[in-house]
Motif scaffolding. Structure first.
Motif, mmCIF file in Angstrom:
data_model
loop_
_atom_site.group_PDB
_atom_site.id
_atom_site.type_symbol
_atom_site.label_atom_id
_atom_site.label_comp_id
_atom_site.label_asym_id
_atom_site.label_seq_id
_atom_site.Cartn_x
_atom_site.Cartn_y
_atom_site.Cartn_z
ATOM 1 N N VAL A 33 0.828 -1.201 0.000
ATOM 2 C CA VAL A 33 0.000 0.000 0.000
ATOM 3 C C VAL A 33 0.869 1.260 0.000
ATOM 4 C CG1 VAL A 33 -1.674 1.330 1.358
ATOM 5 C CG2 VAL A 33 -1.969 -1.132 1.100
ATOM 6 N N THR A 34 1.959 1.234 0.742
ATOM 7 C CA THR A 34 2.753 2.453 0.945
ATOM 8 C C THR A 34 4.020 2.546 0.109
ATOM 9 O OG1 THR A 34 3.945 1.429 2.784
ATOM 10 C CG2 THR A 34 1.938 2.666 3.320
ATOM 11 N N LYS A 35 4.368 1.510 -0.619
ATOM 12 C CA LYS A 35 5.691 1.471 -1.261
ATOM 13 C C LYS A 35 5.976 2.608 -2.235
ATOM 14 C CE LYS A 35 4.368 -1.813 -4.842
ATOM 15 N NZ LYS A 35 4.531 -3.184 -5.286
ATOM 16 N N MET A 36 4.970 3.124 -2.917
ATOM 17 C CA MET A 36 5.227 4.161 -3.916
ATOM 18 C C MET A 36 5.478 5.540 -3.296
ATOM 19 S SD MET A 36 5.288 2.313 -6.508
ATOM 20 C CE MET A 36 5.389 3.415 -7.879
ATOM 21 N N LEU A 37 4.998 5.766 -2.078
ATOM 22 C CA LEU A 37 5.165 7.083 -1.462
ATOM 23 C C LEU A 37 6.000 7.067 -0.195
ATOM 24 C CD1 LEU A 37 1.582 8.482 -1.980
ATOM 25 C CD2 LEU A 37 3.664 9.285 -3.071
ATOM 26 N N LEU A 38 5.843 6.052 0.611
ATOM 27 C CA LEU A 38 6.534 6.034 1.905
ATOM 28 C C LEU A 38 7.675 5.045 1.959
ATOM 29 C CD1 LEU A 38 3.447 6.055 4.314
ATOM 30 C CD2 LEU A 38 4.788 8.002 3.506
ATOM 31 N N GLY A 39 7.725 4.107 1.033
ATOM 32 C CA GLY A 39 8.664 3.012 1.161
ATOM 33 C C GLY A 39 8.099 2.010 2.157
ATOM 34 N N LYS A 49 5.241 5.242 14.043
ATOM 35 C CA LYS A 49 5.669 6.610 13.738
ATOM 36 C C LYS A 49 4.881 7.185 12.564
ATOM 37 C CE LYS A 49 9.767 9.278 12.525
ATOM 38 N NZ LYS A 49 11.189 9.228 12.204
ATOM 39 N N GLU A 50 4.725 6.408 11.509
ATOM 40 C CA GLU A 50 4.024 6.894 10.325
ATOM 41 C C GLU A 50 2.532 7.092 10.610
ATOM 42 O OE1 GLU A 50 3.904 8.646 6.877
ATOM 43 O OE2 GLU A 50 5.776 7.821 7.629
ATOM 44 N N ALA A 51 1.914 6.162 11.323
ATOM 45 C CA ALA A 51 0.495 6.289 11.655
ATOM 46 C C ALA A 51 0.244 7.531 12.498
ATOM 47 C CB ALA A 51 0.004 5.042 12.372
ATOM 48 N N ARG A 52 1.129 7.793 13.425
ATOM 49 C CA ARG A 52 0.977 8.958 14.304
ATOM 50 C C ARG A 52 0.994 10.253 13.495
ATOM 51 N NH1 ARG A 52 -1.493 9.542 18.543
ATOM 52 N NH2 ARG A 52 -0.707 7.547 19.227
ATOM 53 N N LYS A 53 1.785 10.307 12.416
ATOM 54 C CA LYS A 53 1.831 11.510 11.572
ATOM 55 C C LYS A 53 0.455 11.844 11.001
ATOM 56 C CE LYS A 53 6.495 10.907 9.750
ATOM 57 N NZ LYS A 53 7.235 10.657 8.498
ATOM 58 N N TRP A 54 -0.296 10.822 10.634
ATOM 59 C CA TRP A 54 -1.604 11.044 10.012
ATOM 60 C C TRP A 54 -2.646 11.464 11.038
ATOM 61 C CZ3 TRP A 54 -1.115 11.606 5.100
ATOM 62 C CH2 TRP A 54 -0.084 10.930 4.433
ATOM 63 N N ILE A 55 -2.400 11.170 12.302
ATOM 64 C CA ILE A 55 -3.334 11.538 13.360
ATOM 65 C C ILE A 55 -3.029 12.943 13.882
ATOM 66 C CG2 ILE A 55 -4.147 10.947 15.689
ATOM 67 C CD1 ILE A 55 -4.995 8.935 13.544
ATOM 68 N N PHE A 100 -3.786 6.384 0.038
ATOM 69 C CA PHE A 100 -3.466 4.999 0.368
ATOM 70 C C PHE A 100 -4.801 4.300 0.608
ATOM 71 C CE2 PHE A 100 -0.218 7.682 2.408
ATOM 72 C CZ PHE A 100 0.908 7.271 1.718
ATOM 73 N N ILE A 101 -5.042 3.183 -0.055
ATOM 74 C CA ILE A 101 -6.273 2.420 0.115
ATOM 75 C C ILE A 101 -5.915 1.013 0.587
ATOM 76 C CG2 ILE A 101 -8.324 1.491 -1.048
ATOM 77 C CD1 ILE A 101 -8.335 4.557 -0.847
ATOM 78 N N LYS A 102 -6.639 0.517 1.600
ATOM 79 C CA LYS A 102 -6.400 -0.840 2.092
ATOM 80 C C LYS A 102 -6.458 -1.826 0.939
ATOM 81 C CE LYS A 102 -8.779 -2.239 5.628
ATOM 82 N NZ LYS A 102 -9.794 -2.387 6.696
#
Length: 108
Positions: A33-39, A49-55, A100-102
């Motif tokens: 799901v995240t490889k194209m933007l976040l790696g 860490k990444e989930a917390r950024k979105w919150i 990002f879509i599940k």
């Protein structure tokens, strides 16, 4: 919370909250799901860490007037994240839009 809520026939988009953290973690933990933007952020530390950024986006919204939304289906389940972000270096001017879509929602 600063932010815009959008509603369509199939989805509701609103800023993600602390109550959505587990759902956000599920989305960012999937490297496909995240490889194209976040790696690959699928380690427990990277996912947290990444989930917390979105919150924790309120300051970003206040500064820029835009930010990210949780994408919720008609039942209220979090199925993705959509965001507007300042242009990435060298890729143009103005905000970039990405999502990002599940994986289990792909192709529907």
């Amino acid at each position: 919370m600063v932010g815009i809520v959008l509603t369509t026939e199939r989805f509701s988009l609103r800023p993600a909250t602390e109550a959505d953290l587990d759902g956000v973690k599920q989305i960012v933990a999937d490297p496909d799901v995240t490889k194209m933007l976040l790696g690959d952020v699928s380690t427990p530390e990277g996912t947290d860490k990444e989930a917390r950024k979105w919150i924790d986006e309120e300051a970003f919204w206040q500064k820029n007037g835009f930010g990210s939304w949780g994408v919720f289906d008609q039942t209220g389940d979090l199925v993705g994240i959509a965001a507007a972000s300042p242009a990435l270096a060298g890729l143009g001017e103005g905000p970039e839009i990405f999502y990002f879509i599940k994986r289990d929602c792909w192709g529907k």
